[in-house]
Design a protein around this motif. Structure first.
Motif, PDB file in Angstrom:
ATOM      1  N   CYS A   1       3.264   4.964   3.739  1.00 45.93           N
ATOM      2  CA  CYS A   1       2.180   4.880   2.757  1.00 45.93           C
ATOM      3  C   CYS A   1       1.232   6.047   2.920  1.00 45.93           C
ATOM      4  O   CYS A   1       0.919   6.456   4.030  1.00 45.93           O
ATOM      5  CB  CYS A   1       1.354   3.615   2.937  1.00 45.93           C
ATOM      6  SG  CYS A   1       2.291   2.125   2.786  1.00 45.93           S
ATOM      7  N   GLU A   2       0.762   6.540   1.790  1.00 46.72           N
ATOM      8  CA  GLU A   2      -0.193   7.628   1.812  1.00 46.72           C
ATOM      9  C   GLU A   2      -1.184   7.424   0.688  1.00 46.72           C
ATOM     10  O   GLU A   2      -0.805   6.947  -0.385  1.00 46.72           O
ATOM     11  CB  GLU A   2       0.567   8.936   1.568  1.00 46.72           C
ATOM     12  CG  GLU A   2       0.329   9.973   2.626  1.00 46.72           C
ATOM     13  CD  GLU A   2       1.111  11.232   2.362  1.00 46.72           C
ATOM     14  OE1 GLU A   2       2.346  11.189   2.497  1.00 46.72           O
ATOM     15  OE2 GLU A   2       0.475  12.245   2.029  1.00 46.72           O
ATOM     16  N   ALA A   3      -2.432   7.752   0.942  1.00 44.43           N
ATOM     17  CA  ALA A   3      -3.422   7.633  -0.131  1.00 44.43           C
ATOM     18  C   ALA A   3      -4.635   8.468   0.194  1.00 44.43           C
ATOM     19  O   ALA A   3      -4.868   8.840   1.341  1.00 44.43           O
ATOM     20  CB  ALA A   3      -3.828   6.178  -0.305  1.00 44.43           C
ATOM     21  N   GLU A   4      -5.410   8.749  -0.855  1.00 46.55           N
ATOM     22  CA  GLU A   4      -6.650   9.486  -0.675  1.00 46.55           C
ATOM     23  C   GLU A   4      -7.738   8.812  -1.504  1.00 46.55           C
ATOM     24  O   GLU A   4      -8.057   9.245  -2.603  1.00 46.55           O
ATOM     25  CB  GLU A   4      -6.469  10.950  -1.088  1.00 46.55           C
ATOM     26  CG  GLU A   4      -7.669  11.772  -0.718  1.00 46.55           C
ATOM     27  CD  GLU A   4      -7.410  13.265  -0.731  1.00 46.55           C
ATOM     28  OE1 GLU A   4      -6.331  13.673  -1.181  1.00 46.55           O
ATOM     29  OE2 GLU A   4      -8.295  13.995  -0.281  1.00 46.55           O
ATOM     30  N   PRO A   5      -8.300   7.709  -0.983  1.00 49.75           N
ATOM     31  CA  PRO A   5      -9.291   6.982  -1.771  1.00 49.75           C
ATOM     32  C   PRO A   5     -10.693   7.596  -1.707  1.00 49.75           C
ATOM     33  O   PRO A   5     -11.019   8.345  -0.774  1.00 49.75           O
ATOM     34  CB  PRO A   5      -9.290   5.582  -1.143  1.00 49.75           C
ATOM     35  CG  PRO A   5      -8.722   5.749   0.195  1.00 49.75           C
ATOM     36  CD  PRO A   5      -7.932   7.017   0.240  1.00 49.75           C
TER      37      PRO A   5
ATOM     38  N   ALA B   1       2.329   4.902  -2.459  1.00 54.13           N
ATOM     39  CA  ALA B   1       1.163   5.790  -2.516  1.00 54.13           C
ATOM     40  C   ALA B   1       0.326   5.366  -3.705  1.00 54.13           C
ATOM     41  O   ALA B   1       0.841   4.794  -4.661  1.00 54.13           O
ATOM     42  CB  ALA B   1       1.606   7.239  -2.664  1.00 54.13           C
ATOM     43  N   TYR B   2      -0.996   5.587  -3.602  1.00 56.79           N
ATOM     44  CA  TYR B   2      -1.835   5.262  -4.758  1.00 56.79           C
ATOM     45  C   TYR B   2      -2.877   6.344  -4.971  1.00 56.79           C
ATOM     46  O   TYR B   2      -3.145   7.159  -4.075  1.00 56.79           O
ATOM     47  CB  TYR B   2      -2.502   3.898  -4.592  1.00 56.79           C
ATOM     48  CG  TYR B   2      -3.540   3.800  -3.500  1.00 56.79           C
ATOM     49  CD1 TYR B   2      -3.201   3.348  -2.237  1.00 56.79           C
ATOM     50  CD2 TYR B   2      -4.871   4.130  -3.748  1.00 56.79           C
ATOM     51  CE1 TYR B   2      -4.161   3.239  -1.243  1.00 56.79           C
ATOM     52  CE2 TYR B   2      -5.833   4.025  -2.756  1.00 56.79           C
ATOM     53  CZ  TYR B   2      -5.468   3.575  -1.498  1.00 56.79           C
ATOM     54  OH  TYR B   2      -6.415   3.473  -0.524  1.00 56.79           O
ATOM     55  N   THR B   3      -3.429   6.335  -6.164  1.00 56.94           N
ATOM     56  CA  THR B   3      -4.478   7.304  -6.472  1.00 56.94           C
ATOM     57  C   THR B   3      -5.563   6.656  -7.313  1.00 56.94           C
ATOM     58  O   THR B   3      -5.301   5.704  -8.050  1.00 56.94           O
ATOM     59  CB  THR B   3      -3.899   8.527  -7.221  1.00 56.94           C
ATOM     60  OG1 THR B   3      -4.963   9.440  -7.490  1.00 56.94           O
ATOM     61  CG2 THR B   3      -3.251   8.143  -8.544  1.00 56.94           C
TER      62      THR B   3
ATOM     63  N   LYS C   1     -10.598   0.904  -9.441  1.00 54.73           N
ATOM     64  CA  LYS C   1      -9.618   1.254 -10.463  1.00 54.73           C
ATOM     65  C   LYS C   1      -8.632   2.244  -9.867  1.00 54.73           C
ATOM     66  O   LYS C   1      -9.045   3.287  -9.351  1.00 54.73           O
ATOM     67  CB  LYS C   1     -10.360   1.895 -11.634  1.00 54.73           C
ATOM     68  CG  LYS C   1      -9.542   2.096 -12.876  1.00 54.73           C
ATOM     69  CD  LYS C   1     -10.488   2.595 -13.958  1.00 54.73           C
ATOM     70  CE  LYS C   1      -9.795   2.818 -15.266  1.00 54.73           C
ATOM     71  NZ  LYS C   1     -10.746   3.283 -16.296  1.00 54.73           N
ATOM     72  N   GLY C   2      -7.369   1.904  -9.908  1.00 48.43           N
ATOM     73  CA  GLY C   2      -6.398   2.816  -9.329  1.00 48.43           C
ATOM     74  C   GLY C   2      -4.978   2.495  -9.765  1.00 48.43           C
ATOM     75  O   GLY C   2      -4.713   1.473 -10.395  1.00 48.43           O
ATOM     76  N   VAL C   3      -4.086   3.397  -9.402  1.00 49.38           N
ATOM     77  CA  VAL C   3      -2.672   3.277  -9.765  1.00 49.38           C
ATOM     78  C   VAL C   3      -1.820   3.534  -8.527  1.00 49.38           C
ATOM     79  O   VAL C   3      -2.057   4.507  -7.805  1.00 49.38           O
ATOM     80  CB  VAL C   3      -2.320   4.299 -10.881  1.00 49.38           C
ATOM     81  CG1 VAL C   3      -0.821   4.347 -11.123  1.00 49.38           C
ATOM     82  CG2 VAL C   3      -3.056   3.953 -12.165  1.00 49.38           C
TER      83      VAL C   3
END
Lengths: 468, 452
Positions: B52-56, A71-73, A56-58
């Motif tokens: 792109c950047e992310a912190e999964p 970018a996603y979170t 689940k993410g945005v």
């Protein structure tokens, strides 16, 4: 609308879009996804694994010309949303102006409405089908030594909003049933595979289908036990209807994805309007087939899915476009912008790619071939975009001698060159079939796709067997 | 030394998840929590194309009760979500069948000593976005400057900082953090085709990528640019080779794929399923006596270095193949139990592999080979690990009179992995260190080449 599912509101969407456009940009969008996956695997007669997962993410994307910020979170709160909007916005360098994006819900034409989603079905019911498949496979031949069966389903709910004021939610179901069977005889071991699926409800799986998949898998393994080594060199190749459409996916599908043509790496760059295949070839990429594995209601950047004619009677009509490429080519998007999940930004991807039928019967096509190869089922394929070389790997295949199928053959790959092979399509059959609903395309990201083909004859292609 | 994330907190999170499962009826439990910070920038023709950047986040839990097993995954670490996840796992394991082979490792197999693997580079945390973009641009420029025929398909710079905690009810719990920095570039060039206009618009492309745990170990942009340019330029003008049986030289980048097939056939899962050409081959000769492969999990800063596997089992440095003899399978606790053996600490795969080099340089290998194919790339899935059957598409260079004659493409190579490993007749001294499988190139004395 399930805005609450992602802890969003009309107001927070406004704030996020404004923040995303704070440094300018052509457009920005919010992509929200919740995906549930379930998988059951039977091996050695026992239900060994049950796996369940949720993602689940945005994600927020800002596009300026050919530049993309993404970018996603997975932390669903306003602070995280604004943070990813800032990160994506960094791609642009101007000053944006505060405005209101009047969000209007896009109308939905649902191509996969189902009332019995597999993800909601009691596990016992799924397990019953798995047990049945195992029994059928083992009963079909004494030579069966191993059977493994997997049942997977996936429900993907996506919600998108963009600076063009479009808002849309889609629920995309998927299920897949796969069987592999190993048969052994005289110390030799061969594996056969079968299965099907699509954007279907649980009732898609029936007693007849389960029996057929089980038997097909065993039958393929038995055929391979009798197979001889394939020949080497250039030979005529005849492709059976259905899954052979993988040829199109590799030979012409990938090279017609607009990103490769926008960047100039594809052999088809600057060839719109030119003849690129034999005039018998009309090739379609279609996201509108009801319940098909490759179908989508909208793509993953809010453009409508469609039936796109890529090649009409041999002439190149259009590339498969995502939004960035469509703007670059000054054309409407063809609805091919797809992504695996919120962890990725969209790319031009195929949906279900097939060739329209021609005039010949399968018997005429096989009968016209003195010495060649007949390929019935496949393991997969691959292409090198720039030079057009592609491979695909048959599993069940036969040698053709004097216009008739002779013995089965094994251990070979086929290699060809896209533009070359499409000019060597000499006969197209009248027996079109869609492939099975099992295919996944990998281009850095995995997406479900479909293929289809009538019987097709290619006058020559390199067969990767052994020399005499 | 800096770390990414609070490792003690991550260990607590993993242990809590485990304890929750045990308190709700699980007899065994394994938990993994992971988080990372990823950054990627791609530039093309001097401009940024993607940033792109992310912190999964990830959490995975496997539970068993009465030998019935189930696994669940999620990306939500909140206390509420973890509690739901545990409940879901406990429900799921009521449906699976009893599998008495499933167990956790013995206590004495768990890692208790942890060497300093130097897998974390503080400087990567501090690197600015501006510097990363500049580095990608510099790499692209350097490649384009090598030859005027070259065009860019983009250069990229990636960094990843991650932390993973593993805990299981056999008594293991540990978190570690790592960094990765990567650099890559792709180029292409117009190609000309002699015969007809069938291949109008044909291009040739190539790329090179490299990644390391520390910035200072990264290959220079000059080296990466030169390797990528070479990948493109040597393909220009390629034609189909003739069909026949010839010696084949696999350069290091492609040699790696052959070792991949070998390792896949050595994996416990393939062996107990009877889906490997190496079933019953332990302790027997499986290849040429030149063949010596060592796994070294403890190389400081090594791309795949590890003190323990996914089950917490201590890693060891060992020979996998010695003078052509198969010394071990690659076993997890489960596959070991199926085979009535002991785990080799390979739950989750291999670490750094060292293929023993020979003494010939590449030029000398080619000279000795005299005629045949130098393979620079393979394509397609035509490998059957169960039978060893091998048929793949390839691209490369034709060798005549011990020298490169012309580039070749659109052909296939066919043999069987058993035969191929046995027919490794020469191994080069040219070990390539860009990957965790550090291999030189080698020559297989004969394969079926299918072209025209």
């Amino acid at each position: 609308m399930s805005l609450d599912l992602f802890r969003l509101s009309q107001e927070s969407i406004q704030r996020i879009l404004n923040r995303a456009m704070s440094r300018g940009g052509d457009f920005a969008e919010i992509f929200c996804e919740v995906s549930r996956f379930n998988s059951l695997v039977m091996e050695e007669g026992i239900l060994k694994t049950a796996i369940s997962s949720i993602e689940k993410g945005v994600g927020v994307r800002v596009v300026k010309g050919e530049r993309t910020g993404y970018a996603y979170t997975e932390r669903l709160d306003d602070a995280s949303f604004l943070k990813i909007a800032d990160t994506a916005a960094a791609i642009a360098e101007d000053k944006g102006s505060e405005r209101s994006y009047a969000l209007e819900q896009k109308p939905l034409t649902n191509r996969y409405a189902i009332d019995d989603p597999s993800t909601e079905v009691d596990l016992d019911k799924k397990i019953q089908w798995i047990i049945k498949a195992n029994e059928h496979a083992r009963a079909y031949s004494d030579l069966v030594t191993k059977v493994s069966i997997s049942y997977t389903d996936h429900q993907r709910t996506i919600l998108l909003a963009d600076t063009r004021g479009r808002l849309f939610e889609d629920v995309q179901p998927m299920l897949r049933f796969s069987i592999s069977a190993i048969c052994e005889k005289d110390g030799e071991r061969q594996t056969g595979r079968s299965g099907d699926g699509g954007r279907r409800g649980f009732s898609f799986v029936t007693a007849d289908k389960v029996r057929k998949w089980a038997e097909d898998a065993v039958r393929e393994a038995l055929v391979l036990l009798e197979a001889k080594q394939a020949p080497a060199g250039m030979l005529p190749v005849i492709l059976a209807p259905g899954d052979s459409g993988i040829l199109l996916h590799e030979a012409i599908g990938h090279p017609l994805e607009a990103d490769f043509n926008r960047k100039g790496t594809s052999a088809y760059a600057d060839r719109l309007g030119h003849m690129v295949a034999d005039p018998q070839c009309t090739i379609i990429d279609d996201g509108t087939i009801e319940h098909d594995r490759g179908s989508i209601n909208v793509d993953d950047e809010l453009n409508d899915s469609q039936r796109t004619v890529l090649i009409e009677n041999g002439r190149l009509n259009t590339y498969m476009m995502d939004e960035i490429s469509a703007r670059y080519f000054d054309q409407e998007s063809t609805g091919n912008g797809r992504r695996e999940s919120y962890k990725y930004q969209p790319l031009p991807r195929m949906r279900t790619t097939y060739m329209l039928p021609g005039e010949y019967s399968a018997d005429e096509i096989i009968g016209s071939t003195e010495h060649g190869i007949y390929c019935k089922t496949f393991k997969g394929g691959q292409v090198e975009i720039s030079n057009g070389n592609f491979t695909f790997v048959p599993s069940e295949a036969y040698l053709i001698r004097d216009g008739k199928l002779s013995h089965p053959i094994k251990n070979f790959i086929l290699i060809g060159n896209g533009p070359d092979v499409l000019s060597k399509v000499t006969m197209v059959g009248n027996d079109f079939a869609m492939g099975s609903g099992i295919w996944t395309c990998g281009k850095g990201q995995s997406v479900p796709v479909g293929v289809g083909l009538p019987t097709v004859k290619i006058s020559e292609m390199t067969v990767g067997g052994q020399t005499a | 030394m800096k770390t990414y994330a609070d490792l003690a907190e991550m260990e607590r999170k993993a242990q809590q998840t485990l304890d929750m499962a045990l308190s709700r009826g699980a007899h065994t439990a394994e938990a993994q929590v992971h988080r990372r910070q990823e950054f990627e920038v791609e530039v093309r023709n001097g401009d940024i194309e993607n940033l792109c950047e992310a912190e999964p986040f990830e959490v995975a839990l496997t539970v068993s009760r009465d030998h019935r097993r189930a696994s669940v995954h999620s990306c939500d670490w909140s206390a509420e979500a973890l509690s739901d996840l545990v409940d879901q796992a406990m429900v799921l394991c009521k449906y699976t069948d009893r599998d008495t082979f499933y167990a956790l490792p013995q206590k004495d197999q768990l890692a208790t000593e942890f060497r300093e693997l130097d897998a974390f580079d503080d400087d990567i945390l501090d690197m600015s976005v501006v510097d990363k973009i500049a580095m990608a641009k510099e790499l692209e420029n350097k490649m384009l400057a090598i030859d005027s025929r070259l065009r860019s398909d983009g250069a990229s710079m990636t960094t990843m900082v991650s932390a993973t905690a593993i805990a299981n009810s056999a008594g293991f719990c540990r978190a570690e953090s790592r960094t990765v920095i990567g650099l890559g570039v792709s180029g292409f060039a117009e190609d000309t085709v002699a015969e007809g206009d069938l291949n109008t618009g044909r291009k040739q492309s190539g790329s090179w990528g490299t990644h390391r745990r520390h910035i200072e170990d990264l290959r220079s942009t000059d080296e990466v640019a030169a390797l990528a340019a070479r990948q493109v330029l040597r393909k220009i003008g390629a034609r189909k080779p003739r069909t026949g049986n010839f010696p084949v030289y696999f350069e290091p980048a492609v040699a790696r794929s052959i070792w991949g097939h070998l390792f896949s056939a050595m994996t416990g899962g393939s062996i107990y399923r009877n889906e490997s050409f190496l079933v019953d081959a332990l302790g027997t000769r499986i290849g040429s006596d030149l063949l010596e492969i060592t796994e070294d999990p403890f190389i400081p800063r090594g791309q795949a270095s590890q003190n323990y596997d996914r089950e917490g089992v201590a890693k060891t440095r060992r020979k996998l193949v010695d003078r052509g003899n198969l010394e071990t399978y690659l076993l997890s606790t489960y596959s070991a139990n199926k085979l009535n053996m002991k785990t080799t600490g390979h739950a989750g795969g291999l670490t750094n592999l060292l293929i023993k080099p020979g003494t010939d340089d590449e030029e000398s290998l080619i000279r000795k080979m005299n005629q045949g194919v130098w393979v620079t790339g393979v394509i397609g899935q035509g490998v059957n690990v169960s039978t060893g059957d091998y048929s793949r598409g390839a691209i490369g260079l034709w060798i005549e009179n011990g020298e490169v004659a012309y580039p070749v493409m659109e052909f296939t190579l066919n043999s069987n992995l058993k035969t191929m490993l046995g027919n490794i007749s020469m191994i080069g001294d040219n070990v390539q260190t860009d990957w965790s499988v550090q291999t030189p190139g080698f020559v297989i004395s004969e394969m079926a080449v299918s072209g025209t």
